[in-house]
Design a protein around this motif. Structure first.
Motif: not given
Length: 413
Positions: A342-348, A389-396
């Motif tokens: 969530m936080d990674a997404a909100i930041a992006a 693997d437990g870390a936020p990952a992004r896909r476009i």
RNA sequence: GCGAUCGUAGCUCAGUUGGUUAGAGCGCCGGUUUGUGGUACCGGAGGUCGCGGGUUCGAACCCCGUCGAUCGCCCCA
């Protein structure tokens, strides 16, 4: 549960494609008004009642039965504006705008009339409005009409024609009116009931009666042209040749009159051509833009004689003609496929918006369905966040150009 | 102010000459399936049938009233 109050009859809650069409009309008006150098003016929505009753005419329907009037706490009778022109005239006089004359003004906003609502007609409705005050020459009429014509073209409205008439100067108009009364009095018994009444109240209006019984007599009624003074005839000639020069198409409409008392000389309406698509969309409310010259108005409000021309157009009616305007898709939808990201997404999301992209967050409901909802909503790009693997990952998901634009903002993953 | 038509789920609508517990599609919520994607399936929430009265053993359906909407007349953008 408490009961939800109803909206007032004849008011509208405009949303979605309709609201986009409405905004499209207003934006085009603002653009064109600047091209023609009309100056923006903001007006009060209400005035002392006498502003309207004196300017518009006590006997008109607008004043006698359609105004939203009320007493304020001081006992003053106030009225929600039923049109723009009277209020603008009052402002012109009370602020000494003579010093700017001739002045070209433009405004838009809500107006109020207590009428039975129907297609294209509401109790709270909205108009765009343009006025040229302090200009008595026919070139002002041409300027004003050229602006209206360009606006309609920029809105992509077709199948609409400028119907143009002259009511002559005050003396011409009175002579014509007297002749009409005399003529129609002679055939009074054969006129429709409505027109018999109009004979008393507003004889000019018989000319555009829809009743078949009246039509036969209207054709042979006295024409304004027989009563025009030389000056009035020359004025109208200058308007029409100016329109030709400006490339504005028009059509003479000998029986076109306007309802309000203050009109003189030029009177006009843009009306859909019979059988056109535009006519079908509008129902029986056919005039989309109307106005004319009102050289006598300022005096009725106690000002010095001041020539002026103006027009107004119903935004709702124009919006019906510009067709559906879909709300634009977002440049990007950010999807949170796992709440851990969530936080990674909100930041992006914030980064995208600061970079000037329109962006929205999809982070509610079943995580598994969020991506599908984003696809369905439609966007230039979908930026999905999940945990890998437990870390936020992004896909476009986007085409190359959009992906490059996003990566320039967000960095490569 | 006058006239016509219409009021059933959030939306669009079905609902037999009046007859059991009022339905569908879309949307919404949840689950399963799929797993770089717009799929399919299962389940769920949501209705005083605008409101009030009347007729009837029985009314979403018939009658009256009322409120609201739509369209038209008048008038107007």
């Amino acid at each position: 549960m408490a009961k939800t109050p109803q909206a007032i009859r004849g008011t509208q809650d405009i949303f979605g494609a309709d609201a986009e069409a409405f905004a499209f009309v207003v934006e085009a008006f603002e653009r064109v008004r600047k091209l023609y150098r009309f100056r923006r003016v903001e007006m009060p929505v209400f005035e002392k009642t006498e502003v309207f009753s004196r300017a518009i005419g006590e006997t008109t329907d607008v004043v006698s039965k359609e105004m939203y009037s009320f007493g304020d706490r001081g006992g003053e009778s106030l009225t929600l504006r039923p049109e723009f022109t009277a209020g603008i005239a009052r402002a012109f006089l009370s602020n000494g705008w003579q010093q700017h004359a001739p002045v070209k003004l433009a405004t838009h906003g809500p107006l109020f009339r207590y009428e039975r609502p129907q297609k294209g007609r509401y109790r709270q409705f909205h108009q765009i409005d343009a006025e040229i005050i302090g200009a008595g020459e026919p070139q002002a009429d041409v300027e004003l009409l050229a602006m209206a014509d360009q606006l309609l073209k920029e809105l992509g409205i077709t199948g609409v024609t400028l119907h143009l008439n002259t009511l002559g100067d005050g003396d011409s108009r009175e002579a014509w009116r007297a002749a009409l009364v005399e003529y129609f009095l002679g055939v009074k018994d054969e006129l429709s009931e409505d027109s018999q009444e109009r004979l008393e109240k507003n004889p000019l209006r018989i000319l555009d009666s829809k009743d078949r019984r009246d039509r036969a007599f209207v054709a042979d009624a006295p024409k304004i042209d027989q009563f025009l003074s030389d000056d009035a005839r020359a004025f109208f000639g200058a308007v029409t040749s100016g329109l030709d020069a400006a490339g504005v198409k028009w059509q003479r409409a000998e029986s076109l009159v306007r309802g309000l008392d203050y009109y003189r000389h030029t009177a006009f309406e843009f009306i859909p051509d019979e059988g056109s698509e535009a006519a079908g969309k509008l129902g029986s409310q056919s005039t989309i833009l109307g106005g004319g010259r009102y050289d006598g108005l300022m005096e009725s409000l106690g000002g010095a004689p001041t020539p002026a021309v103006g027009w107004a157009a119903g935004i709702e009616r124009l919006a019906m003609l510009v067709g559906d305007r879909a709300e634009p898709n977002a440049d990007a939808i950010v999807v949170v496929e796992n709440d851990g990201a969530m936080d990674a997404a909100i930041a992006a999301l914030g980064t995208l918006r600061r970079g000037g992209l329109t962006a929205e967050l999809f982070a509610s409901g079943s995580p598994r369905k969020r991506f599908d909802k984003a696809v369905k909503a439609g966007a230039e790009a979908i930026v999905a966040f999940d945990l890998r693997d437990g870390a936020p990952a992004r896909r476009i998901k986007a085409d190359e150009a959009a992906t490059a634009r996003l990566e320039a903002l967000l960095g490569r993953s």
